[in-house]
Motif scaffolding. Structure first.
Motif, PDB file in Angstrom:
ATOM      1  N   ASN A 193     -35.822 -36.354  24.658  1.00 31.54           N
ATOM      2  CA  ASN A 193     -37.081 -37.103  24.515  1.00 31.54           C
ATOM      3  C   ASN A 193     -37.474 -37.217  23.044  1.00 31.54           C
ATOM      4  O   ASN A 193     -37.880 -38.283  22.581  1.00 31.54           O
ATOM      5  CB  ASN A 193     -38.215 -36.426  25.292  1.00 31.54           C
ATOM      6  CG  ASN A 193     -38.097 -36.608  26.788  1.00 31.54           C
ATOM      7  OD1 ASN A 193     -37.352 -37.447  27.280  1.00 31.54           O
ATOM      8  ND2 ASN A 193     -38.838 -35.799  27.525  1.00 31.54           N
ATOM      9  N   ALA A 194     -37.368 -36.116  22.318  1.00 37.37           N
ATOM     10  CA  ALA A 194     -37.714 -36.121  20.892  1.00 37.37           C
ATOM     11  C   ALA A 194     -36.792 -37.065  20.125  1.00 37.37           C
ATOM     12  O   ALA A 194     -37.251 -37.827  19.251  1.00 37.37           O
ATOM     13  CB  ALA A 194     -37.648 -34.709  20.317  1.00 37.37           C
ATOM     14  N   SER A 252     -35.269 -39.668  21.303  1.00 34.82           N
ATOM     15  CA  SER A 252     -35.636 -41.022  21.692  1.00 34.82           C
ATOM     16  C   SER A 252     -36.877 -41.484  20.930  1.00 34.82           C
ATOM     17  O   SER A 252     -36.930 -42.618  20.428  1.00 34.82           O
ATOM     18  CB  SER A 252     -35.880 -41.071  23.199  1.00 34.82           C
ATOM     19  OG  SER A 252     -36.284 -42.358  23.595  1.00 34.82           O
ATOM     20  N   HIS A 253     -37.876 -40.606  20.820  1.00 30.52           N
ATOM     21  CA  HIS A 253     -39.078 -40.936  20.038  1.00 30.52           C
ATOM     22  C   HIS A 253     -38.698 -41.186  18.578  1.00 30.52           C
ATOM     23  O   HIS A 253     -39.253 -42.089  17.937  1.00 30.52           O
ATOM     24  CB  HIS A 253     -40.110 -39.812  20.116  1.00 30.52           C
ATOM     25  CG  HIS A 253     -40.691 -39.602  21.472  1.00 30.52           C
ATOM     26  ND1 HIS A 253     -41.191 -40.615  22.265  1.00 30.52           N
ATOM     27  CD2 HIS A 253     -40.873 -38.469  22.187  1.00 30.52           C
ATOM     28  CE1 HIS A 253     -41.642 -40.127  23.403  1.00 30.52           C
ATOM     29  NE2 HIS A 253     -41.458 -38.818  23.380  1.00 30.52           N
ATOM     30  N   ALA A 302     -37.175 -44.605  18.195  1.00 29.10           N
ATOM     31  CA  ALA A 302     -38.223 -45.629  18.295  1.00 29.10           C
ATOM     32  C   ALA A 302     -39.060 -45.708  17.022  1.00 29.10           C
ATOM     33  O   ALA A 302     -39.586 -46.775  16.687  1.00 29.10           O
ATOM     34  CB  ALA A 302     -39.116 -45.345  19.502  1.00 29.10           C
ATOM     35  N   ALA A 303     -39.169 -44.601  16.304  1.00 31.11           N
ATOM     36  CA  ALA A 303     -39.961 -44.544  15.077  1.00 31.11           C
ATOM     37  C   ALA A 303     -39.105 -44.743  13.820  1.00 31.11           C
ATOM     38  O   ALA A 303     -39.605 -44.557  12.706  1.00 31.11           O
ATOM     39  CB  ALA A 303     -40.693 -43.210  15.005  1.00 31.11           C
ATOM     40  N   ASP A 331     -32.497 -39.550  14.279  1.00 36.53           N
ATOM     41  CA  ASP A 331     -32.577 -38.759  15.509  1.00 36.53           C
ATOM     42  C   ASP A 331     -31.747 -37.480  15.441  1.00 36.53           C
ATOM     43  O   ASP A 331     -32.066 -36.501  16.108  1.00 36.53           O
ATOM     44  CB  ASP A 331     -32.224 -39.594  16.737  1.00 36.53           C
ATOM     45  CG  ASP A 331     -30.767 -39.967  16.833  1.00 36.53           C
ATOM     46  OD1 ASP A 331     -30.215 -40.499  15.850  1.00 36.53           O
ATOM     47  OD2 ASP A 331     -30.189 -39.723  17.902  1.00 36.53           O
TER      48      ASP A 331
END
Length: 103
Positions: free
Chosen positions: A64-65, A67-68, A71-72, A76
């Motif tokens: 999840n982190a 993926s965030h 997106a930012a 990653d």
């Protein structure tokens, strides 16, 4: 320099950059502290010590982190490494709290 931090794109001096980083670090540490309060809650709620480490959940949190991060537009791989350490530290903390609560 004012109390409010300058947005990164508007920084014109290294003092502004450093001030902004320091203010963000304050916020990040406060949020990590709140995250650890959730570890306190988990240690209180979980019925058995063998439920503290949940590998599928660890993998989910890290993904999840990451993926965030994507997106930012943040690397990653770096976020994955940070979260690996954060989650392992959280698990160790939760084990300690679980043991303290149950004597």
């Amino acid at each position: 320099m004012t109390e409010e931090r300058v947005k990164p794109a508007a920084c014109e001096t290294m003092a502004e950059v450093r001030y902004g980083i320091d203010r963000l670090d304050e916020q990040i540490v406060a949020l990590i502290g709140e995250r650890f309060r959730y570890m306190d809650a988990a240690a209180r709620i979980k019925p058995h010590r063998d439920t503290v480490r949940v590998e599928w959940r660890k993998a989910q949190v890290i993904e999840n982190a990451r993926s965030h991060a994507r997106a930012a537009s943040v690397p990653d791989e770096v976020i994955g490494d940070i979260y690996e350490r954060l989650v392992e530290g959280s698990i160790a903390y939760e084990f300690d709290r679980f043991d303290e609560l149950r004597g």
